[in-house]
Design a protein around this motif. Structure first.
Motif, PDB file in Angstrom:
ATOM      1  N   GLU A  94       0.913  -1.275   0.187  1.00 51.46           N
ATOM      2  CA  GLU A  94      -0.293  -0.468   0.250  1.00 51.46           C
ATOM      3  C   GLU A  94       0.715   1.320  -0.325  1.00 51.46           C
ATOM      4  N   MET A  95       2.213   1.159   0.501  1.00 58.60           N
ATOM      5  CA  MET A  95       2.886   2.181   0.489  1.00 58.60           C
ATOM      6  C   MET A  95       3.622   3.082  -0.827  1.00 58.60           C
ATOM      7  N   GLU A  96       3.567   4.278  -1.066  1.00 59.59           N
ATOM      8  CA  GLU A  96       4.108   4.663  -2.242  1.00 59.59           C
ATOM      9  C   GLU A  96       5.618   4.232  -2.577  1.00 59.59           C
ATOM     10  N   PRO A  97       5.731   3.783  -4.006  1.00 54.66           N
ATOM     11  CA  PRO A  97       7.535   3.505  -4.240  1.00 54.66           C
ATOM     12  C   PRO A  97       8.674   4.547  -3.822  1.00 54.66           C
ATOM     13  N   ARG A 117       9.338  -9.334  -3.633  1.00 54.20           N
ATOM     14  CA  ARG A 117       8.396 -10.837  -4.709  1.00 54.20           C
ATOM     15  C   ARG A 117       6.852 -10.522  -4.490  1.00 54.20           C
ATOM     16  N   GLY A 118       6.240  -9.835  -3.429  1.00 54.57           N
ATOM     17  CA  GLY A 118       5.192 -10.046  -2.910  1.00 54.57           C
ATOM     18  C   GLY A 118       4.452  -8.296  -3.226  1.00 54.57           C
ATOM     19  N   LEU A 119       4.786  -8.417  -3.917  1.00 54.29           N
ATOM     20  CA  LEU A 119       4.893  -6.919  -4.884  1.00 54.29           C
ATOM     21  C   LEU A 119       4.123  -7.232  -6.275  1.00 54.29           C
ATOM     22  N   ARG A 124       6.612  -3.945  -8.285  1.00 54.54           N
ATOM     23  CA  ARG A 124       7.946  -3.474  -8.438  1.00 54.54           C
ATOM     24  C   ARG A 124       9.097  -3.246  -9.404  1.00 54.54           C
ATOM     25  N   GLN A 125       8.585  -2.660 -10.368  1.00 52.46           N
ATOM     26  CA  GLN A 125       9.044  -1.905 -11.291  1.00 52.46           C
ATOM     27  C   GLN A 125       9.238  -0.361 -10.982  1.00 52.46           C
ATOM     28  N   LEU A 126       7.910  -0.274 -10.259  1.00 55.18           N
ATOM     29  CA  LEU A 126       8.047   1.756  -9.664  1.00 55.18           C
ATOM     30  C   LEU A 126       9.140   1.442  -8.675  1.00 55.18           C
ATOM     31  N   THR A 127       9.436   0.300  -7.791  1.00 59.46           N
ATOM     32  CA  THR A 127       9.884   0.712  -7.041  1.00 59.46           C
ATOM     33  C   THR A 127      11.555   0.494  -7.294  1.00 59.46           C
ATOM     34  N   ALA A 128      11.828  -0.830  -8.029  1.00 58.63           N
ATOM     35  CA  ALA A 128      13.166  -0.943  -8.497  1.00 58.63           C
ATOM     36  C   ALA A 128      13.992   0.254  -9.381  1.00 58.63           C
ATOM     37  N   GLU A 145       5.380   8.061  -9.275  1.00 59.70           N
ATOM     38  CA  GLU A 145       3.976   8.270 -10.106  1.00 59.70           C
ATOM     39  C   GLU A 145       3.106   9.347  -9.881  1.00 59.70           C
ATOM     40  N   PHE A 146       3.503   9.689 -11.292  1.00 63.81           N
ATOM     41  CA  PHE A 146       2.947  10.869 -11.197  1.00 63.81           C
ATOM     42  C   PHE A 146       1.956  11.311 -12.568  1.00 63.81           C
TER      43      PHE A 146
END
Length: 453
Positions: A94-97, A117-119, A124-128, A145-146
């Motif tokens: 639920e958190m922002e990247p 792995r749980g995303l 997962r791509q945005l966080t990476a 995310e904009f």
């Protein structure tokens, strides 16, 4: 937080203590239902780690997410260790990247892959993407995310874009305007879109864009965002293509941490990076002990100077009475100069290239301060002791203030030039240096004026 809010959160924490000690969970739930999210966050910061986990599990799901996102990353890390795997995975998703990345920085390396792995593939791509930038860079703190728009689109088409992204975009108040190659050609405010003709073109409404490079220092970008009064600052890569947005709330958090870091280092300690009452005693000790050891070693310079001029002190013992006054005055003068220049550096008022100009100004300031203090020292000491002792004290105050102001103004600029935090070279080191050099000036003047051997 206002004093009233602080009192309320303190009362909540104190009321939760007995309820948790007696495992009266219905009472804990009742107390939590009476207050808002900010009070819950402040109360959690005053509880121990096990108590914090119990209270957190009793929060409603929506409130729990809001509370978790408001906690410092270090406290988030503590909660992750205390909560069940399923609950942690849900919170993480639920958190922002950018917030995820801040949390990952506080967790053991072995836990990060499991959470990633749980995303979902998209999250997962945005966080990476955010994780790929260096620590301390604005790319590490931006949101990917904009909502963006194109210069050839109409207001109505842009509003449609905004409506379709309301649930996942972190900010919609400032929209970067892109060309065909994703270069930022301007920005448009949501406020302007709402009041415009639906058929008007974005290129007629957009304003010039201020941007930050993704590898730029996060504090510099955050300060620029705050000083310009921007709600969000577009972040671009080395090819000037848009990769994210630095929002004003993230900019404020970056500046708050930087301010806390500077204050701690100016006082001879490392920043705690978490609320004081939740910081383990050993962590507080570690944040202070290294600096104390360094400064203790540095203070041996003062001892060596006193030892070298032991014969001078033996001939005129009254000189020893003024040692605390002179080294204290010199240290305070140097600290004032260092604090002023460090602040000017942070605001961008001066740069390392301005070293000579800054030293020149501080020398004039030091002479002025030393002249005033020296005249007072000469008059008072001359009346109480002898005029020759008064002359020694007056001349020493003039020399020490001038030297301390010059050194205090130069050290932060020198630190920035060698890419070291200016606060590191601030108050503690300047005080140690000025103590030793000030004593040398003092005894040399005493020998000359009093004709000592």
């Amino acid at each position: 937080m206002t004093p009233a809010q602080t009192d309320q959160s303190t009362e909540l924490a104190e009321a939760l203590g007995p309820a948790l000690a007696s495992t009266d969970l219905p009472r804990v739930s009742e107390l939590l239902n009476r207050v808002d999210t900010n009070d819950v966050v402040a109360a959690l910061e005053r509880l121990s780690s096990p108590q914090r986990a119990v209270v957190y599990r009793l929060l409603p799901k929506d409130t729990a997410l809001a509370v978790f996102e408001s906690l410092d990353p270090q406290l988030q890390g503590d909660l992750v260790h205390a909560l069940q795997d399923a609950q942690v995975s849900s919170l993480f998703a639920e958190m922002e990247p950018d917030d995820r990345v801040s949390l990952l920085d506080e967790l053991p390396a072995s836990l990060a892959p499991k959470l990633l792995r749980g995303l979902s593939p998209r999250e997962r791509q945005l966080t990476a993407a955010v994780l790929g930038y260096p620590q301390g860079s604005v790319g590490r703190r931006m949101t990917p995310e904009f909502v963006s728009t194109r210069h050839f689109l109409t207001v109505e088409e842009t509003m449609t874009r905004i409506r379709s992204r309301l649930d996942d975009a972190e900010t919609v108040y400032v929209l970067p305007v892109l060309d065909h190659s994703r270069h930022v050609v301007g920005v448009v405010q949501l406020r302007d879109l709402v009041g415009a003709d639906p058929e008007a073109l974005i290129e007629d409404l957009m304003q010039p864009a201020r941007t930050a490079g993704a590898v730029e220092d996060a504090e510099s970008a955050a300060r620029r965002c705050a000083e310009l009064g921007l709600l969000a600052l577009p972040v671009v890569d080395h090819e000037s293509r848009l990769v994210g947005m630095l929002t004003i709330d993230d900019a404020v958090r970056i500046l708050e941490f930087a301010e806390s870091e500077d204050v701690a280092r100016q006082g001879g300690a490392e920043p705690l990076r978490r609320p004081y009452l939740t910081t383990p005693i050993l962590t507080i000790v570690r944040s202070r002990i290294v600096w104390l050891l360094v400064l203790a070693v540095g203070a041996t310079l003062t001892v060596q100077v006193l030892s070298a001029f032991e014969a001078t002190l033996a001939q005129v013992t009254v000189l020893a009475l003024f040692v605390p006054l002179l080294i204290g005055t010199g240290g305070n003068t140097g600290n004032q100069a260092a604090t002023t220049v460090t602040r000017a550096l942070a605001l961008g008022d001066v740069r390392p290239a301005d070293l000579l100009r800054v030293v020149g100004r501080e020398v004039r300031v030091g002479v002025s301060l030393g002249a005033v203090l020296g005249l007072l020292g000469f008059a008072i000491t001359g009346l109480v002791f002898t005029w020759s002792i008064g002359l020694v004290i007056g001349l020493t105050l003039l020399g020490v203030c001038t030297m301390a102001a010059a050194v205090g103004g130069a050290m932060p600029l020198a630190a920035r030039a060698i890419k070291v935090d200016p606060a590191v070279f601030s108050n503690p080191f300047i005080t140690t240096f000025v103590d030793a050099s000030g004593l040398i000036v003092y005894f040399l003047i005493a020998r000359t004026v009093l004709g000592l051997g």
